[in-house]
Design an enzyme around this catalytic site. Sequence first.
Site, short mmCIF file in Angstrom:
data_model
loop_
_atom_site.label_atom_id
_atom_site.label_comp_id
_atom_site.label_asym_id
_atom_site.label_seq_id
_atom_site.Cartn_x
_atom_site.Cartn_y
_atom_site.Cartn_z
N TYR A 135 0.82 -1.22 0.00
CA TYR A 135 0.00 0.00 0.00
C TYR A 135 0.86 1.27 0.00
O TYR A 135 0.39 2.33 -0.38
CB TYR A 135 -0.95 0.03 1.21
CG TYR A 135 -2.12 -0.92 1.10
CD1 TYR A 135 -2.21 -1.86 0.09
CD2 TYR A 135 -3.15 -0.88 2.02
CE1 TYR A 135 -3.28 -2.73 -0.01
CE2 TYR A 135 -4.23 -1.75 1.93
CZ TYR A 135 -4.28 -2.68 0.92
OH TYR A 135 -5.35 -3.54 0.84
N LYS A 190 2.78 -15.08 2.98
CA LYS A 190 2.78 -15.81 1.70
C LYS A 190 4.25 -16.12 1.40
O LYS A 190 4.80 -15.80 0.33
CB LYS A 190 2.12 -14.93 0.61
CG LYS A 190 1.83 -15.65 -0.70
CD LYS A 190 0.68 -16.65 -0.62
CE LYS A 190 0.55 -17.42 -1.93
NZ LYS A 190 -0.39 -18.54 -1.85
N ASP A 222 -3.71 -17.75 1.77
CA ASP A 222 -4.84 -18.41 1.09
C ASP A 222 -5.49 -19.44 2.01
O ASP A 222 -6.72 -19.52 2.14
CB ASP A 222 -4.41 -19.03 -0.26
CG ASP A 222 -3.07 -19.77 -0.20
OD1 ASP A 222 -2.40 -19.76 0.85
OD2 ASP A 222 -2.69 -20.36 -1.23
N ASP A 246 -6.14 -6.25 5.52
CA ASP A 246 -7.29 -5.53 4.97
C ASP A 246 -8.33 -6.53 4.46
O ASP A 246 -9.52 -6.47 4.78
CB ASP A 246 -6.79 -4.63 3.83
CG ASP A 246 -7.83 -3.64 3.33
OD1 ASP A 246 -8.91 -3.57 3.93
OD2 ASP A 246 -7.54 -2.95 2.34
N ASP A 250 -12.12 -7.95 6.43
CA ASP A 250 -13.47 -7.84 5.83
C ASP A 250 -14.15 -9.21 5.84
O ASP A 250 -15.35 -9.32 6.10
CB ASP A 250 -13.39 -7.33 4.38
CG ASP A 250 -13.64 -5.83 4.27
OD1 ASP A 250 -13.22 -5.09 5.18
OD2 ASP A 250 -14.25 -5.39 3.27
C1 LIG Z 1 -9.60 2.54 1.83
C2 LIG Z 1 -8.30 1.87 2.19
C3 LIG Z 1 -7.27 2.94 2.25
C4 LIG Z 1 -8.23 1.14 3.47
C5 LIG Z 1 -9.11 0.01 3.79
O1 LIG Z 1 -9.80 -0.62 3.02
C6 LIG Z 1 -9.10 -0.36 5.20
O2 LIG Z 1 -8.32 0.19 5.97
O3 LIG Z 1 -9.85 -1.27 5.58
MG LIG Z 2 -10.62 -2.42 4.05
#
Ligand SMILES: CC(C)CC(=O)C(=O)O
Ligand SMILES: [Mg+2]
Length: 356
Positions: A135, A190, A222, A246, A250
């Site tokens: 990033y 990984k 994975d 990240d 999610d």
């Molecule tokens: C929008 C990104 C910079 C960051 C992201 O998806 C997160 O920190 O969960």
């Molecule tokens: Mg995110």
Amino acid sequence: MKIAILPGDGIGPEIMNQAVKVMNALGEKFETETVPVGGAAYAEQGHPLPESTLKVAKEADAILFGAVGDFKYDTLERSLRPEQAILGLRKHLGLFANFRPAILYPELAGASSLKPEIVSGLDIMIVRELTGDIYFGQPRGMREAPDGPFKGSREGFDTMRYSEPEIRRIAHVAFQAAQKRSKRLTSVDKANVLETFQFWRDVVTDVHKEYKDVKLDHMYVDNAAMQLVRAPKEFDVVVTGNMFGDILSDAAAMLTGSIGMLPSASLDANNKGLYEPSHGSAPDIAGKDIANPLAQILSLAMMLRYSLAKTEQADRIEAAVKSVLKQGLRTVDIYEAGTTKVSTTQMGDAVVKALA
Ligand SMILES: CC(C)CC(=O)C(=O)O
Ligand SMILES: [Mg+2]
Ligand SMILES: NC(=O)C1=CN([C@@H]2O[C@H](COP(=O)(O)OP(=O)(O)OC[C@H]3O[C@@H](n4cnc5c(N)ncnc54)[C@H](O)[C@@H]3O)[C@@H](O)[C@H]2O)C=CC1
């Protein structure tokens, strides 16, 4: 004690209003300053992270952040896009340690995307490195491919890199988090493919020598994604890089019923922090008063606990959240038959009312 409030874009201001309402109902006076960030700041001042906003964030004791981003800004040059605001804050403030707790409240077992017997009692902590990795790595860009079979055609490229001090400091944070929990740490990498993550594995293994009471294991990302939906309770503390963290957080969010349930804390070396929900600005539901404000409200609780040493107030907020869920109140993302559908505002009001 000063708190910087950065609502941002999309559902950011809607859910932030609920968190501020809860904060004001705690019966304590907090000094706050609200400043624009992301697309809102770009629209007002031509930059997603204006100097004035950065200054307020730097000078505050803690930052409560909503979310940034709107598809209407996706064609702007990258440095002006709303997401640069949150990336910039993380970098400028040295917020390298991101805690994302994925907890399944018992009342939401039916809202989880997994069967109750697989997720009930879930309580895992994802520790995501937040200021390095692909990033932030340089060089990056778009260019004419200088070599390879597609030489001469257009290509996009980024650089994945981690230095030893960056890995060491997040590893220490994660081992110490594991010591306070069940003394188990899974490092996700990984290493079978990427040099950056072979190095990550070597350094984490070395730091482990200082934490012999913690059981460390390593897992490829994975497989970790697969295990997260197969047997998530096998994990306790997970440490990983910026991009993998990240993505995995999610995925973990859905185990708790909704990404609208996942708060986060991003800390520097001195526990100064930025607190934000793990989700984005959700432009698809913005302005409808239907977003789940609980991740924002739980981020406020994390702020009180981690940066302001107000454990009792944090406990009160977390208890109030449990109480509204017990009462059967649900925003649409966690709604199931037999419960009561409420708006963003009604959920915020209910948390205020439930504060003991
Ligand atoms: C929008 C990104 C910079 C960051 C992201 O998806 C997160 O920190 O969960
Ligand atoms: Mg995110
Ligand atoms: N830290 C930040 O400010 C972040 C910003 N973003 C930005 O947000 C924008 C939207 O990105 P997406 O990929 O759509 O991710 P997102 O997390 O905003 O939304 C993904 C899905 O989850 C739902 N959702 C998110 N939060 C919710 C909540 N509190 N209650 C109910 N439903 C919720 C959305 O409606 C959408 O269907 C983009 O501009 C992206 O770059 C994305 C992630 C983090």
